[in-house]
Write a protein that holds these residues in place. Structure first.
Motif, PDB file in Angstrom:
ATOM      1  N   GLN A   1      40.909  23.828  39.468  1.00 27.76           N
ATOM      2  CA  GLN A   1      39.934  23.843  40.560  1.00 27.76           C
ATOM      3  C   GLN A   1      38.550  24.129  39.990  1.00 27.76           C
ATOM      4  OE1 GLN A   1      41.003  26.595  43.662  1.00 27.76           O
ATOM      5  NE2 GLN A   1      42.872  25.497  44.153  1.00 27.76           N
ATOM      6  N   GLY A   2      37.576  23.369  40.435  1.00 29.43           N
ATOM      7  CA  GLY A   2      36.205  23.582  39.990  1.00 29.43           C
ATOM      8  C   GLY A   2      35.822  22.816  38.738  1.00 29.43           C
ATOM      9  N   ASP A   3      36.779  22.152  38.099  1.00 26.95           N
ATOM     10  CA  ASP A   3      36.446  21.365  36.908  1.00 26.95           C
ATOM     11  C   ASP A   3      35.586  20.170  37.298  1.00 26.95           C
ATOM     12  OD1 ASP A   3      37.714  23.007  35.107  1.00 26.95           O
ATOM     13  OD2 ASP A   3      39.556  21.830  35.020  1.00 26.95           O
TER      14      ASP A   3
ATOM     15  N   SER B   1      49.488  13.914  31.920  1.00 28.62           N
ATOM     16  CA  SER B   1      49.043  14.913  32.899  1.00 28.62           C
ATOM     17  C   SER B   1      50.151  15.941  33.102  1.00 28.62           C
ATOM     18  CB  SER B   1      48.700  14.238  34.225  1.00 28.62           C
ATOM     19  OG  SER B   1      49.836  13.604  34.774  1.00 28.62           O
ATOM     20  N   GLN B   2      49.757  17.208  33.196  1.00 24.58           N
ATOM     21  CA  GLN B   2      50.754  18.261  33.379  1.00 24.58           C
ATOM     22  C   GLN B   2      50.150  19.424  34.153  1.00 24.58           C
ATOM     23  OE1 GLN B   2      52.984  19.383  29.909  1.00 24.58           O
ATOM     24  NE2 GLN B   2      54.237  20.794  31.073  1.00 24.58           N
TER      25      GLN B   2
ATOM     26  N   ALA C   1      50.055  27.158  35.663  1.00 26.26           N
ATOM     27  CA  ALA C   1      51.009  28.150  36.174  1.00 26.26           C
ATOM     28  C   ALA C   1      50.456  29.572  36.118  1.00 26.26           C
ATOM     29  CB  ALA C   1      52.311  28.078  35.388  1.00 26.26           C
ATOM     30  N   ASP C   2      50.578  30.256  37.239  1.00 28.53           N
ATOM     31  CA  ASP C   2      50.266  31.688  37.323  1.00 28.53           C
ATOM     32  C   ASP C   2      51.605  32.398  37.425  1.00 28.53           C
ATOM     33  OD1 ASP C   2      49.558  34.286  37.921  1.00 28.53           O
ATOM     34  OD2 ASP C   2      48.451  33.777  39.746  1.00 28.53           O
TER      35      ASP C   2
ATOM     36  N   PHE D   1      50.890  27.489  41.382  1.00 25.70           N
ATOM     37  CA  PHE D   1      50.037  26.453  40.811  1.00 25.70           C
ATOM     38  C   PHE D   1      48.770  26.231  41.624  1.00 25.70           C
ATOM     39  CE2 PHE D   1      54.473  25.541  39.744  1.00 25.70           C
ATOM     40  CZ  PHE D   1      54.394  25.629  38.364  1.00 25.70           C
ATOM     41  N   SER D   2      48.370  27.225  42.395  1.00 28.26           N
ATOM     42  CA  SER D   2      47.236  27.059  43.307  1.00 28.26           C
ATOM     43  C   SER D   2      45.901  26.896  42.589  1.00 28.26           C
ATOM     44  CB  SER D   2      47.166  28.240  44.281  1.00 28.26           C
ATOM     45  OG  SER D   2      46.960  29.443  43.570  1.00 28.26           O
ATOM     46  N   THR D   3      45.835  27.218  41.307  1.00 32.00           N
ATOM     47  CA  THR D   3      44.568  27.064  40.582  1.00 32.00           C
ATOM     48  C   THR D   3      44.388  25.656  40.004  1.00 32.00           C
ATOM     49  OG1 THR D   3      45.548  27.944  38.557  1.00 32.00           O
ATOM     50  CG2 THR D   3      44.421  29.517  40.003  1.00 32.00           C
TER      51      THR D   3
END
Length: 147
Positions: free
Chosen positions: A35-37, A77-78, A83-84, A93-95
């Protein structure tokens, strides 16, 4: 963005029993957009990947880059690289970037590698893939654009 680089003698990726991508000596690159990339972050990641000196020179020291050795790349792609595992036993995987955003950044990484002159094969974004490789060294490097 996050990437896991594995220096390989060769690598391949299959989807539904069919080989869709392969590379000879070079790198297997597992990529995850966070996120944010942004496009700029993807470009910086590719610049680092292509110049990272992780291939042996004539003296056997890791002193040559993917570009120096004319190596190839297999980019897969992975999203699980996001993973948190800090809470409980089920990774979150919310990030990871949203799928459309993640795919666009993944494709940008692939295109920038090709523009840099790296022969580049790919997996299939969002597919259930089987990846095979012969890790050379073994050499495995974690890259995170946040650090």
């Amino acid at each position: 963005m996050r990437a896991l680089l594995q220096r390989v003698a060769h690598a391949h990726v299959d989807v539904d029993g069919a080989r869709i991508g392969a590379c000879g000596p070079g790198l297997l690159i597992l990529v995850c957009a966070m996120q944010g990339d942004t496009a700029d972050i993807a470009d910086r990641l590719v610049a680092k990947i292509t110049k990272l000196r992780i291939f042996k020179d004539e003296a056997g020291k890791m002193n040559r880059s993917l570009l120096d050795v004319g190596g190839a790349a297999l980019v897969v792609s992975q999203f699980t690289l996001a993973a948190d595992t800090s809470r409980g036993n089920r990774p979150g995987f919310s990030t990871a970037a949203a799928p459309a955003e993640g795919e666009a950044l993944y494709l940008q990484v692939v295109e920038r590698l090709r523009e840099a002159g790296v022969t580049t094969a790919t997996g299939q974004f969002g597919a259930d893939m089987q990846v095979g490789l012969v890790n050379d060294g073994p050499v495995t490097i974690w890259l995170d654009t946040d650090t």
